[in-house]
Motif scaffolding. Structure first.
Motif, PDB file in Angstrom:
ATOM      1  N   HIS A 273       0.730  -1.051  -0.033  1.00  0.00           N
ATOM      2  CA  HIS A 273      -0.061   0.074   0.089  1.00  0.00           C
ATOM      3  C   HIS A 273       0.933   1.139  -0.118  1.00  0.00           C
ATOM      4  O   HIS A 273       2.060   1.074   0.530  1.00  0.00           O
ATOM      5  N   PHE A 274       0.224   2.381  -0.875  1.00  0.00           N
ATOM      6  CA  PHE A 274       0.907   3.752  -0.309  1.00  0.00           C
ATOM      7  C   PHE A 274       0.244   4.268   0.579  1.00  0.00           C
ATOM      8  O   PHE A 274      -0.890   4.180   0.905  1.00  0.00           O
ATOM      9  N   THR A 275       0.960   4.876   1.235  1.00  0.00           N
ATOM     10  CA  THR A 275       0.545   5.829   2.617  1.00  0.00           C
ATOM     11  C   THR A 275       0.939   7.234   2.192  1.00  0.00           C
ATOM     12  O   THR A 275       2.181   7.360   1.953  1.00  0.00           O
ATOM     13  N   CYS A 276       0.074   8.126   2.458  1.00  0.00           N
ATOM     14  CA  CYS A 276       0.600   9.624   2.496  1.00  0.00           C
ATOM     15  C   CYS A 276      -0.172  10.313   3.655  1.00  0.00           C
ATOM     16  O   CYS A 276      -1.307  10.107   3.996  1.00  0.00           O
ATOM     17  N   VAL A 277       0.762  11.009   4.374  1.00  0.00           N
ATOM     18  CA  VAL A 277       0.364  11.777   5.600  1.00  0.00           C
ATOM     19  C   VAL A 277       0.656  13.216   5.130  1.00  0.00           C
ATOM     20  O   VAL A 277       1.620  13.715   4.947  1.00  0.00           O
ATOM     21  N   LEU A 278      -0.496  13.914   5.319  1.00  0.00           N
ATOM     22  CA  LEU A 278      -0.435  15.727   5.164  1.00  0.00           C
ATOM     23  C   LEU A 278      -0.487  16.296   6.487  1.00  0.00           C
ATOM     24  O   LEU A 278      -1.116  15.933   7.418  1.00  0.00           O
TER      25      LEU A 278
ATOM     26  N   GLN B  81      -4.416  11.424   6.792  1.00  0.00           N
ATOM     27  CA  GLN B  81      -3.914  10.125   6.159  1.00  0.00           C
ATOM     28  C   GLN B  81      -4.688   9.678   4.872  1.00  0.00           C
ATOM     29  O   GLN B  81      -5.949   9.555   4.864  1.00  0.00           O
ATOM     30  N   GLY B  82      -4.034   9.280   3.675  1.00  0.00           N
ATOM     31  CA  GLY B  82      -4.806   8.459   2.766  1.00  0.00           C
ATOM     32  C   GLY B  82      -3.939   7.212   2.428  1.00  0.00           C
ATOM     33  O   GLY B  82      -2.764   7.165   2.470  1.00  0.00           O
TER      34      GLY B  82
ATOM     35  N   GLN C 151      -8.466  15.227   0.009  1.00  0.00           N
ATOM     36  CA  GLN C 151      -9.795  15.159   0.151  1.00  0.00           C
ATOM     37  C   GLN C 151     -10.317  15.426   1.484  1.00  0.00           C
ATOM     38  O   GLN C 151     -11.080  16.206   1.743  1.00  0.00           O
ATOM     39  N   ALA C 152      -9.531  14.492   2.323  1.00  0.00           N
ATOM     40  CA  ALA C 152      -9.974  14.805   3.914  1.00  0.00           C
ATOM     41  C   ALA C 152      -9.450  16.166   4.461  1.00  0.00           C
ATOM     42  O   ALA C 152     -10.132  16.800   4.896  1.00  0.00           O
ATOM     43  N   LEU C 153      -8.453  16.726   3.865  1.00  0.00           N
ATOM     44  CA  LEU C 153      -8.117  18.209   4.124  1.00  0.00           C
ATOM     45  C   LEU C 153      -8.980  18.993   3.456  1.00  0.00           C
ATOM     46  O   LEU C 153      -9.738  19.928   4.402  1.00  0.00           O
ATOM     47  N   LYS C 154      -9.362  18.780   2.372  1.00  0.00           N
ATOM     48  CA  LYS C 154     -10.304  19.904   1.647  1.00  0.00           C
ATOM     49  C   LYS C 154     -11.759  19.793   2.583  1.00  0.00           C
ATOM     50  O   LYS C 154     -12.277  20.966   2.868  1.00  0.00           O
ATOM     51  N   GLU C 155     -12.015  18.542   2.754  1.00  0.00           N
ATOM     52  CA  GLU C 155     -13.377  18.696   3.598  1.00  0.00           C
ATOM     53  C   GLU C 155     -13.293  19.327   5.174  1.00  0.00           C
ATOM     54  O   GLU C 155     -14.243  19.921   5.317  1.00  0.00           O
ATOM     55  N   ALA C 156     -12.158  19.130   5.499  1.00  0.00           N
ATOM     56  CA  ALA C 156     -11.814  19.544   6.933  1.00  0.00           C
ATOM     57  C   ALA C 156     -11.874  21.341   6.833  1.00  0.00           C
ATOM     58  O   ALA C 156     -12.155  21.988   7.668  1.00  0.00           O
TER      59      ALA C 156
END
Length: 189
Positions: free
Chosen positions: A112-117, A131-132, A182-187
């Protein structure tokens, strides 16, 4: 609103702009002629992203977004993980070859790829993280010419393609970075 994205990577800028436009005017370190390097001494994607976000936010007094992301392979106990970009000490192609060499004798190709912003506000010293994750399988040889990094060997079963075979618009909808953004944008909305 201006958002500093702590990267020199034009691919990341394009991906982030595609997802966050028109909400933010994305500025990168290259745009500011800032070529400082923050040593990634953290033990996790989150720690490395926070190091970068806080450093550049304080330096430029701008709302700053930094990420740390990588490929985690089940059969390699999560390697290359936080060392994904510098796994072989060489190029993307050399990183891919090292992964393929290490997986040569295994059937377990799950990954899996993980990205933490991390979004850091220097006016309050507050941060938020997002995280995604994108799950897939490591191919036995590279396929496709789009994307960068490990994209040519990361096969997404639901789409029957590697990330490098996908059009960038499609990848920007499903990638680990897209999920985190997308999680950032929604927040923020």
């Amino acid at each position: 609103m201006k958002l500093l994205v702590a990267t020199q990577n034009k691919h990341k800028k394009e991906e982030i702009e595609a997802i966050l436009n028109p909400s933010f005017e994305v500025v990168t370190l290259s745009d500011l002629n800032d070529f400082d390097e923050v040593e990634e001494t953290g033990d996790s994607f989150f720690e490395n992203a926070l190091l970068k976000a806080s450093y550049y936010a304080k330096k430029h007094q701008m709302l700053t977004l930094a990420d740390d992301s990588g490929l985690c392979i089940d059969a390699l106990n999560g390697e290359p993980g936080i060392y994904s970009a510098r796994y072989s000490g060489g190029s993307d192609q050399e990183n891919i070859q090292l992964v393929l060499d290490k997986l040569r004798d295994t059937q377990d190709r799950g990954a899996h790829f993980t990205c933490v912003l991390v979004l850091y506000d220097p006016s309050t010293n507050a941060h938020q993280s997002f995280q995604g994750d994108l799950y897939g399988i490591i191919e036995s040889k590279p396929k496709g010419s789009n994307g960068f990094g490990y994209d040519p060997i990361f096969f997404v079963p639901e789409y029957k393609q590697t990330l490098a075979e996908m059009h960038s618009k499609h990848k920007n909808l499903i990638s680990h970075r897209a999920i985190a953004l997308q999680a950032l944008k929604e927040a923020l909305i």
